[in-house]
Design an enzyme around this catalytic site. Structure first.
Site, PDB file in Angstrom:
ATOM      1  N   ARG A  20       1.052   9.740   0.801  1.00 38.03           N
ATOM      2  CA  ARG A  20       1.056   8.942   2.194  1.00 38.03           C
ATOM      3  C   ARG A  20       2.283   8.957   2.859  1.00 38.03           C
ATOM      4  O   ARG A  20       3.202   7.958   2.316  1.00 38.03           O
ATOM      5  CB  ARG A  20       0.009   7.744   2.182  1.00 38.03           C
ATOM      6  N   LYS A  32       9.412   2.523   2.637  1.00 38.16           N
ATOM      7  CA  LYS A  32       9.155   1.293   2.137  1.00 38.16           C
ATOM      8  C   LYS A  32      10.577   0.707   1.738  1.00 38.16           C
ATOM      9  O   LYS A  32      11.647   1.056   1.300  1.00 38.16           O
ATOM     10  CB  LYS A  32       8.329   1.073   0.981  1.00 38.16           C
TER      11      LYS A  32
HETATM   12  C1  9MG Z   1      -1.990   1.174   4.881  1.00 39.84           C
HETATM   13  N1  9MG Z   1      -1.078   1.175   3.842  1.00 39.84           N
HETATM   14  C2  9MG Z   1       0.337   1.049   3.673  1.00 39.84           C
HETATM   15  N2  9MG Z   1       1.002   1.467   2.527  1.00 39.84           N
HETATM   16  C3  9MG Z   1      -0.024   1.808   1.911  1.00 39.84           C
HETATM   17  C4  9MG Z   1       0.091   2.540   0.467  1.00 39.84           C
HETATM   18  O1  9MG Z   1       1.101   2.315  -0.366  1.00 39.84           O
HETATM   19  N3  9MG Z   1      -1.074   3.035  -0.038  1.00 39.84           N
HETATM   20  C5  9MG Z   1      -2.200   3.244   0.914  1.00 39.84           C
HETATM   21  N4  9MG Z   1      -3.409   3.614   0.329  1.00 39.84           N
HETATM   22  N5  9MG Z   1      -2.326   2.539   2.031  1.00 39.84           N
HETATM   23  C6  9MG Z   1      -1.266   2.130   2.573  1.00 39.84           C
END
Ligand code: 9MG
Length: 277
Positions: free
Chosen positions: A259, A225
């Site tokens: 994730r 990010k």
């Molecule tokens: C789809 N998506 C993109 N970034 C995310 C994040 O930080 N958390 C979750 N649950 N989905 C995300």
């Protein structure tokens, strides 16, 4: 506060006593991290299988980019992208499949196709979303977002970001429970990068334990990010090391699911955490 150590999701009961790595499978031509490499069904499935071989515990399949400024895609296009991938993967994989969508119609079709988890950046706020998840046995990730992806990073504002995100998540948990979604099916996510400045993101990770007080497993997504780029420098492809630091800190502060794009590196880093903790 006791936190559920089992996550009930579709065909699976995930043991959260070991942190789970959720691998990202973008089925979007404009995806910010794969440059569109996996836009066809076959390539997406191939990529998903590679992530499983690298140790992914969950796959998160998405057909619409939610990066800041991204334009929405139509319902038809999103269905066209994700449903064949989920159908194909559900026949050959042994890990839970998560559908990354906020559209109730996509949730419904994905669950029919074999999705075990609904990962919703809107926390089931769209009309009909709560009912669709309640009528299934899918697990759900309720994520906080201020605003909408197109404009959310223009001027995020909070009096107290931790308290406000926590209250939002508590309210969404109440809505889920009121609709009959069992607490063992719920995970929570503060939504890093979704309507947050660098300072907001840092405060959220510093105080991750405050969200754990809600009693639900936490999912954290910081992989590649832009907040990592603002802290450590580097474009999307150069944020691996910063992302590993973020995953390690998140798990040490209580996250149960991370994730990520870079599954193998994350699995290795979390093995070191497990050996120490
Ligand atoms: C789809 N998506 C993109 N970034 C995310 C994040 O930080 N958390 C979750 N649950 N989905 C995300």
């Amino acid at each position: 506060m006791n936190i559920n150590t089992q996550f009930l999701c579709g065909r699976f009961q995930l043991d959260l006593t070991r942190p789970q790595v959720m691998g990202i499978v973008n089925v979007t031509p404009d995806s910010f991290s794969d440059g569109g490499k996996y836009s066809s069904v076959n390539l997406a499935v191939e990529h998903a299988l590679k992530l499983i071989a690298e140790g992914a515990d969950i796959l998160d399949i998405g057909g619409e980019s939610t990066r800041p400024g991204a334009e929405p895609v139509s319902l038809e296009e999103e269905l066209r992208r994700v449903v064949p991938v989920i159908e194909a993967l559900s026949k050959v994989t042994t890990v839970p499949l998560s559908i990354d969508t906020y559209k109730p119609e996509v949730m419904r079709a994905a669950i029919v196709a074999g999705a075990d988890i609904v990962n919703d950046i809107c926390a089931l706020r769209e009309d009909g979303a709560l009912e669709i998840v309640a009528a299934s046995n899918a697990g759900v990730c309720l994520m906080h977002m201020q605003g909408v992806p197109q404009t959310m990073q223009l001027n995020p504002q909070y009096e107290d970001v931790v308290a406000e995100v926590k209250q939002f998540l508590a309210d969404r948990v109440e809505a889920c429970l009121a609709h009959g979604i069992a607490s063992e099916r719920i995970t929570l996510d503060p939504g890093f990068g979704f309507g947050k400045t660098t300072a907001h993101n840092v405060a959220l990770i510093q105080h991750l334990d405050r969200f754990a007080e809600l009693g639900f497993p936490l999912l954290v997504g910081l992989s590649r990010k832009s907040v990592l780029g603002r802290i450590a420098g580097g474009d999307e492809q150069q944020r691996l090391h910063a992302g590993l630091a973020a995953s390690v800190i998140s798990v040490m502060k209580g996250a149960k699911i991370v994730r990520v794009h870079d599954v193998k590196a994350t699995v290795d880093a979390l093995k070191v955490v497990a050996a120490v903790m």
